[in-house]
Every structure is written in C-alpha cells, then in structure tokens.
Design a protein around this motif. Structure first.
Motif, short mmCIF file in Angstrom:
data_model
loop_
_atom_site.label_atom_id
_atom_site.label_comp_id
_atom_site.label_asym_id
_atom_site.label_seq_id
_atom_site.Cartn_x
_atom_site.Cartn_y
_atom_site.Cartn_z
N ILE A 189 1.73 5.43 4.74
CA ILE A 189 2.43 5.91 5.95
C ILE A 189 3.35 4.82 6.48
N GLN A 190 2.87 3.58 6.48
CA GLN A 190 3.65 2.46 6.98
C GLN A 190 4.92 2.24 6.17
N THR A 191 4.80 2.35 4.85
CA THR A 191 5.95 2.12 3.95
C THR A 191 6.73 3.39 3.65
N GLN A 192 6.29 4.52 4.23
CA GLN A 192 6.91 5.82 4.00
C GLN A 192 6.99 6.14 2.50
N SER A 193 5.89 5.88 1.83
CA SER A 193 5.78 6.13 0.40
C SER A 193 4.55 6.98 0.13
N GLN A 194 4.63 7.82 -0.88
CA GLN A 194 3.49 8.65 -1.27
C GLN A 194 2.91 8.22 -2.61
N ALA A 195 3.44 7.14 -3.17
CA ALA A 195 3.09 6.75 -4.53
C ALA A 195 1.80 5.92 -4.60
N ILE A 196 1.08 6.13 -5.67
CA ILE A 196 -0.04 5.28 -6.05
C ILE A 196 -0.01 5.15 -7.57
N THR A 197 -0.18 3.96 -8.08
CA THR A 197 -0.11 3.75 -9.52
C THR A 197 -1.26 4.47 -10.23
N TYR A 198 -1.06 4.71 -11.51
CA TYR A 198 -2.10 5.36 -12.31
C TYR A 198 -3.39 4.53 -12.26
N GLU A 199 -3.27 3.23 -12.49
CA GLU A 199 -4.44 2.35 -12.47
C GLU A 199 -5.08 2.33 -11.09
N GLY A 200 -4.24 2.25 -10.05
CA GLY A 200 -4.75 2.24 -8.68
C GLY A 200 -5.49 3.51 -8.34
N CYS A 201 -4.99 4.64 -8.83
CA CYS A 201 -5.62 5.94 -8.57
C CYS A 201 -6.99 6.03 -9.25
N ILE A 202 -7.06 5.58 -10.50
CA ILE A 202 -8.32 5.61 -11.24
C ILE A 202 -9.35 4.68 -10.59
#
Length: 316
Positions: free
Chosen positions: A85-98
């Motif tokens: 929310i702070q960075t106005q981004s919706q992304a999460i890396t594949y590794e980070g998600c796992i």
C-alpha cells in the motif's frame, strides 16, 4: 528448501482487500494500528508471564507460546500488505510468495495445535486437579509444544513442496492480500488435483482432529463442572477456561467461514475480507480476552508497567 519455479513467472499480483485508491489510506491506517496492537499486546503477555514466577505454570507457558505464535502469524502477512500500500504496488516475487505461504501455513496449524493443547491442560486441571502437577509436568509441556512445532513444520513443508511443483501462466493475479495456499492452488494453470486432495486431507486431519480433541475436552469439563455441588465452585471452575473457550470459538468460526465459503478464483474479495477475522482480529483480541478475565495476568501486567515506569524515571 529453495522454491522450484517451473514457469517463467517471476512475480504475482496481490489485489488486496480493495482496489479503490481512495480506500488505501484508510486500510493502511487500520491495519497498521491492528498490527501494532497485536504485536505489543502479545509481547506484554509474554513479558508478564516470564517476569512473574507464580505464572510459571503449564497454562501460562502455553499462553505465552500462543502469544509468540500470534505475533509471528500476523507478521507473516501484514507488513508486506502495508509495504504494498505504501509503495502503491501489488507485486510479490515468486520466491517471496512461496516463503510467505510456508510460514503462514506453519503458524496457522501451530495456532490450532496450541489451542488444542491448552484445552487438554484445562481438562486435566478441572477433571483431575489432585494429579494436575504430576500429569502436566515440565517434560510433558515441552513435549506437547515441541510436537506441535514438528507437525506444523512438516505439514507446511509438504504443502509448500506440492505448490512449488505447480505451473503458473501469464500474469498471475491473487484476489487476496497475502499468498494463501488455497488461492495459489486455484490460480495454477497445471493440474492441481493432487494439491486439492492434499489440502483437504490436511484440513480434515490437522484441523478436524484438534477440533475433535477440543470438543471432547470440553465435554468432559462440562461433565465435571456439573458434578460440583456448589454454584460458586462451578463458576470458579468455568471461569478458568472461559477465556480459552472464547478464543477457540472465534478462531474456528472464522476459519470455517473462510474455508467452507465457495471461493471463486477470480473474485474472492469476500473470502479475503473474512480472512481478516482469523489472521488479524483474533490474534489482536487474544491478549485482551486473556488479560481482562484473568486477575493473575492483570496483576502481572501492572507490576510490569510499574517496573518499567520506575526504570524509565531513573534514566531521566
């Protein structure tokens, strides 16, 4: 275990609770407040239990472990949500998600097992009071907590390994505010029948068995309380497990509401909103539920704050 990416997908998109930009500051402030309350509330419980020798009993040992798990539980999902929310981004890396899915699964199962262990502790305390210290010795308490950790780690490792074998195609959108196991399985483009089977088998075994244990413990507790002749004795016996019963009801009702809800892979905002109840609200309320109804915890917290105030005044 390093996540095995069988696809060219390098990141996922988390839609969060709402895509309306004007609601983001409100959601950010609300979740930041709830997260801080959760962390400090549970941390105070841990410090109160560890600082008071008369609280070094099985019941408070399990409670401090539950508080630690609740801190880890919320820290797995909320900081990343706030950062997006702070960075106005919706992304999460594949590794980070796992990795996020691994730790979330671990702590939700561990939460479940600790609540079951606490129910068993109350069963022994009320139904076998004369043998309580013998049965609930330090060795057994440590073994119950260690066993809960081992089972949770193994289940989380297995579920994560199964998801890491799935393929994901194109732009992967997760209609949630964190990488939840069921959502990841639904957005995969490869056959997920084995994952679904493992998911529901795990839910029945690691969710149903502890729930059955809790229900059995409380059925015996109710039977023992009914056998107490005085109403004052019945009230005193019931009051020792009322807080735990409140937490169990809140946790299981919200979990069942989320996982029985017929989710749709492309529109699961109702499920994401309901998940807030057991991922954020329940861990936040636990310290209040246990402290407001417990004189020992309130006394220990007052002593803790008094000691902190004295040391703070000495510094200045």
């Amino acid at each position: 275990m390093r996540p095995i990416n069988l696809t060219n997908v390098s990141e996922f998109l988390l839609l969060g609770l709402s895509e309306e930009s004007e609601l983001q500051p409100l959601i950010y402030g609300l979740f930041l407040s709830m997260y801080l309350i959760t962390v400090f509330g549970n941390l105070f419980i841990i410090l109160a239990v560890s600082s008071e020798p008369h609280l070094h009993t099985p019941m408070y040992f399990f409670l401090s472990n539950l508080s630690l798990v609740d801190i880890c539980f919320t820290s797995t999902t909320i900081p990343k949500m706030l950062w997006n929310i702070q960075t106005q981004s919706q992304a999460i890396t594949y590794e980070g998600c796992i990795i996020q899915m691994y730790f979330f699964t671990l702590f939700v199962v561990l939460d479940d097992f600790l609540l079951t262990v606490m129910a068993y502790d109350r069963f022994v305390a009320i139904c076998h009071p004369l043998h309580y210290t013998v049965i609930m010795n330090a060795w057994l308490c440590a073994l119950l907590v260690l066993g809960s950790w081992i089972i949770s780690i193994l289940d989380s490792f297995l579920q994560t390994f199964m998801v890491s074998r799935l393929s994901f195609c194109g732009v992967v959108i997760i209609p949630h505010y964190f990488c939840e196991l069921k959502q990841l399985v639904q957005v995969a483009c490869s056959d997920a029948l084995l994952n679904d089977t493992m998911l529901y088998f795990s839910a029945v075994l690691l969710g149903g068995a502890p729930l059955a244990g809790i229900l059995y413990s409380y059925s015996r507790i109710v039977s023992c309380i009914r056998g107490i002749s005085s109403s004052q004795g019945q009230y005193k016996a019931f009051s020792t497990c009322a807080s735990h019963l409140s937490v169990v009801s809140l946790f299981y009702c919200t979990c069942l509401g989320v996982y029985i809800y017929p989710a749709n892979a492309h529109s699961s905002h109702p499920s994401a909103t309901a998940s807030v109840m057991y991922t954020v609200v329940t861990p936040m309320l636990n310290p209040f539920i246990y402290s407001l109804r417990n004189k020992d915890i309130k006394r220990a917290l007052k002593a803790l704050f008094k000691t902190a105030a004295i040391k703070g005044s000495q510094l200045f």
